[in-house]
Every structure is written in structure tokens, then in C-alpha cells.
Write a protein that holds these residues in place. Structure first.
Motif, short mmCIF file in Angstrom:
data_model
loop_
_atom_site.label_atom_id
_atom_site.label_comp_id
_atom_site.label_asym_id
_atom_site.label_seq_id
_atom_site.Cartn_x
_atom_site.Cartn_y
_atom_site.Cartn_z
N LEU A 189 3.34 -5.35 -3.22
CA LEU A 189 4.04 -4.22 -3.85
C LEU A 189 3.32 -2.90 -3.59
CD1 LEU A 189 6.39 -3.35 -5.71
CD2 LEU A 189 4.84 -3.67 -7.63
N CYS A 190 1.99 -2.91 -3.73
CA CYS A 190 1.22 -1.68 -3.49
C CYS A 190 1.30 -1.27 -2.02
CB CYS A 190 -0.24 -1.87 -3.91
SG CYS A 190 -0.44 -1.99 -5.69
N GLY A 191 1.22 -2.23 -1.13
CA GLY A 191 1.33 -1.92 0.30
C GLY A 191 2.69 -1.36 0.65
N LYS A 192 3.74 -1.96 0.10
CA LYS A 192 5.10 -1.48 0.37
C LYS A 192 5.31 -0.08 -0.20
CE LYS A 192 9.91 -2.79 -0.30
NZ LYS A 192 10.82 -3.72 -0.94
N ALA A 193 4.82 0.13 -1.42
CA ALA A 193 4.99 1.43 -2.07
C ALA A 193 4.17 2.52 -1.38
CB ALA A 193 4.58 1.34 -3.54
N PHE A 194 3.04 2.13 -0.80
CA PHE A 194 2.15 3.10 -0.17
C PHE A 194 2.40 3.24 1.33
CE2 PHE A 194 -2.20 4.86 0.68
CZ PHE A 194 -2.08 5.96 -0.15
N GLY A 195 3.28 2.36 1.86
CA GLY A 195 3.63 2.47 3.27
C GLY A 195 2.71 1.71 4.20
N ARG A 247 -6.53 6.13 -4.98
CA ARG A 247 -6.13 5.13 -5.97
C ARG A 247 -4.97 5.64 -6.84
NH1 ARG A 247 -11.44 3.78 -5.19
NH2 ARG A 247 -12.04 1.60 -5.48
N THR A 248 -5.08 6.86 -7.32
CA THR A 248 -4.02 7.37 -8.19
C THR A 248 -2.69 7.48 -7.45
OG1 THR A 248 -4.71 9.67 -7.76
CG2 THR A 248 -5.61 8.60 -9.73
N ASP A 249 -2.74 7.75 -6.15
CA ASP A 249 -1.51 7.76 -5.35
C ASP A 249 -0.91 6.36 -5.26
OD1 ASP A 249 -1.92 10.48 -4.91
OD2 ASP A 249 -2.90 10.15 -2.97
N GLU A 281 -1.95 -3.71 0.36
CA GLU A 281 -2.86 -2.72 -0.24
C GLU A 281 -3.24 -3.20 -1.63
OE1 GLU A 281 -5.21 0.33 -0.24
OE2 GLU A 281 -3.73 0.38 1.36
N SER A 282 -4.50 -3.16 -1.94
CA SER A 282 -4.97 -3.54 -3.28
C SER A 282 -4.59 -2.47 -4.28
CB SER A 282 -6.49 -3.71 -3.27
OG SER A 282 -6.97 -3.85 -4.58
N ALA A 283 -4.30 -2.90 -5.50
CA ALA A 283 -3.98 -1.95 -6.57
C ALA A 283 -5.23 -1.20 -7.03
CB ALA A 283 -3.37 -2.69 -7.75
N HIS A 284 -6.41 -1.74 -6.77
CA HIS A 284 -7.66 -1.16 -7.25
C HIS A 284 -7.59 -0.93 -8.76
CE1 HIS A 284 -9.38 -0.59 -3.28
NE2 HIS A 284 -8.24 -0.08 -2.90
N ASN A 285 -6.94 -1.84 -9.46
CA ASN A 285 -6.78 -1.72 -10.90
C ASN A 285 -6.32 -3.08 -11.41
OD1 ASN A 285 -5.44 -1.30 -13.46
ND2 ASN A 285 -5.43 0.89 -13.02
N ASN A 286 -7.19 -3.77 -12.17
CA ASN A 286 -6.82 -5.10 -12.65
C ASN A 286 -5.63 -5.08 -13.59
OD1 ASN A 286 -10.08 -6.40 -12.41
ND2 ASN A 286 -8.29 -7.31 -11.49
N SER A 323 2.78 5.35 -6.94
CA SER A 323 3.83 4.81 -6.07
C SER A 323 4.19 3.38 -6.44
CB SER A 323 3.40 4.85 -4.60
OG SER A 323 3.14 6.17 -4.21
N SER A 324 3.17 2.56 -6.66
CA SER A 324 3.44 1.15 -6.96
C SER A 324 4.04 0.98 -8.36
CB SER A 324 2.17 0.31 -6.83
OG SER A 324 1.19 0.71 -7.78
N PHE A 325 3.63 1.79 -9.31
CA PHE A 325 4.17 1.70 -10.67
C PHE A 325 5.66 2.06 -10.67
CE2 PHE A 325 4.45 2.97 -15.23
CZ PHE A 325 4.01 1.77 -15.78
N GLN A 326 6.02 3.07 -9.93
CA GLN A 326 7.43 3.43 -9.81
C GLN A 326 8.22 2.31 -9.13
OE1 GLN A 326 7.52 7.21 -7.80
NE2 GLN A 326 6.64 8.30 -9.55
N ALA A 327 7.63 1.71 -8.09
CA ALA A 327 8.30 0.61 -7.39
C ALA A 327 8.44 -0.61 -8.31
CB ALA A 327 7.52 0.23 -6.13
N PHE A 328 7.44 -0.84 -9.15
CA PHE A 328 7.50 -1.99 -10.08
C PHE A 328 8.68 -1.86 -11.02
CE2 PHE A 328 6.39 -3.85 -14.23
CZ PHE A 328 6.27 -5.18 -13.85
#
Length: 190
Positions: free
Chosen positions: A98-104, A67-69, A108-113, A73-78
């Protein structure tokens, strides 16, 4: 027994809050923690909670099952998005993209509301979401059960994305129901 580390940890703070508010004693909380530790030790040495124990022993604990990865990654992409998406978000389910793209991966769910709302509805959406928590707290600050439910939702929203599951919306209704009951009792006895 569902082997959710996040749910297990998220339940601890509201329980401690309820115990403190009900007993008004740190000594009693220490007794409960001691008793709880003994109970955890006993459960740890039996097979009753084997799935949960296995999850805590996994090597993915340090990253929260990656999750932290995903968050990093997604926060930087945002923040690399255009200003309109940063302020207003990318729309419903944009966070999965966005999470899927950032994580490759594809999706992908952000697992964080909090991040999910930030990505989907931007800074304005996140501020609105946080204001809801503030207004719940403000209108329920003397209601122990409502505050413990607010704590639970606030904590669990950091690692489980509970608001995407229909059953968690019942907790939100319960928070408002507790507020209505509390106000009714207060009016009734005045």
C-alpha cells in the motif's frame, strides 16, 4: 552514531521520565538538560557524532526522510479501500504494498508501526495493538524502568517500525520481565 534521528529523539522522553521519577525534582532535570546541552554542544563541535549531525542538517528533516509524505499518501489510499480491508486489514506485508503504491514505488515501508498494523490488520488490529500498550502501562504503572521502555517502544514505533526487527522483541520481553520482578518484590515484602 548510527545516524538515526528518530532513535535519538525517542530516547529523550524516557530518559527525562526516569530522571524525574528518580529525583522527583524539576530542578535536577533542568540541571541534567543544561549538562546535556553542554555535552551536545561539545559533541556537535567534534567529529565523534558527525553522521548524526549530518542527518539533522539534511534537507529531509522537515519530512522525516519523506516519512510524512509516505504516511499522508498511504493513509489517504487506505481510506479508499473497501470496508473489509479497513476493518480487518489487507494481511501481512500489505502495508509495504500500500505504501509503495501510494508513494509510486514497488514496495515501501510505512516507517511507522501504528500505520503498518492498521494497514496489515485493520482497525481491529490497531485497537488490539494499542490495548497492549494500555495493558502494559496498567500492569507496570509503578515500575519506572518498564514505563520508560513502554514509552520508548511507543515513541519509536512512530518513526522506525521497530517491531519488524527481531532485536526489538527483546525489549518487549524485558518489559514483561520488569513486571514479573516488580510483582515478585511486592509480594516478597508484603
Amino acid at each position: 552514531l548510527l545516524a538515526s534521528r528518530g532513535a535519538f529523539v525517542a530516547a529523550l522522553l524516557p530518559i527525562i521520565y526516569i530522571l524525574y521519577k528518580k529525583t522527583k525534582s524539576i530542578k535536577n532535570i533542568l540541571y541534567v538538560i543544561a549538562f546535556g546541552s553542554i555535552a551536545v554542544f561539545i559533541l556537535w563541535n567534534t567529529n565523534i557524532s558527525a553522521p548524526l549531525i549530518q542527518r539533522f542538517n539534511e534537507n529531509t528533516t522537515s519530512t522525516g526522510s519523506e516519512r510524512t509524505d509516505i504516511w499522508e499518501s498511504s493513509f489517504q489510499a487506505f481510506w479508499r479501500l473497501d470496508i473489509v480491508k479497513i476493518i480487518f486489514g489487507g494481511g501481512t506485508n500489505f502495508s509495504d504494498y500500500l505504501c509503495g503504491k501510494a508513494f509510486g514505488t514497488g514496495i515501501e515501508s510505512a516507517h511507522n508501526n501504528y500505520l503498518q498494523i492498521l494497514y496489515d490488520y485493520g482497525i481491529i488490529g490497531l485497537i488490539t495493538f494499542l490495548y497492549v500498550f494500555y495493558s502494559w502501562y496498567k500492569s507496570n504503572k509503578n515500575n519506572i524502568l518498564a514505563i520508560s521502555l513502554i514509552l520508548l517502544i511507543a515513541i519509536i514505533s512512530m518513526s522506525l517500525s521497530p517491531l519488524i526487527y527481531f532485536t526489538f522483541w527483546f525489549l518487549l520481553v524485558l518489559i514483561d520481565n520488569q513486571n514479573i520482578k516488580y510483582r515478585w518484590k511486592k509480594l516478597k515484602y508484603q
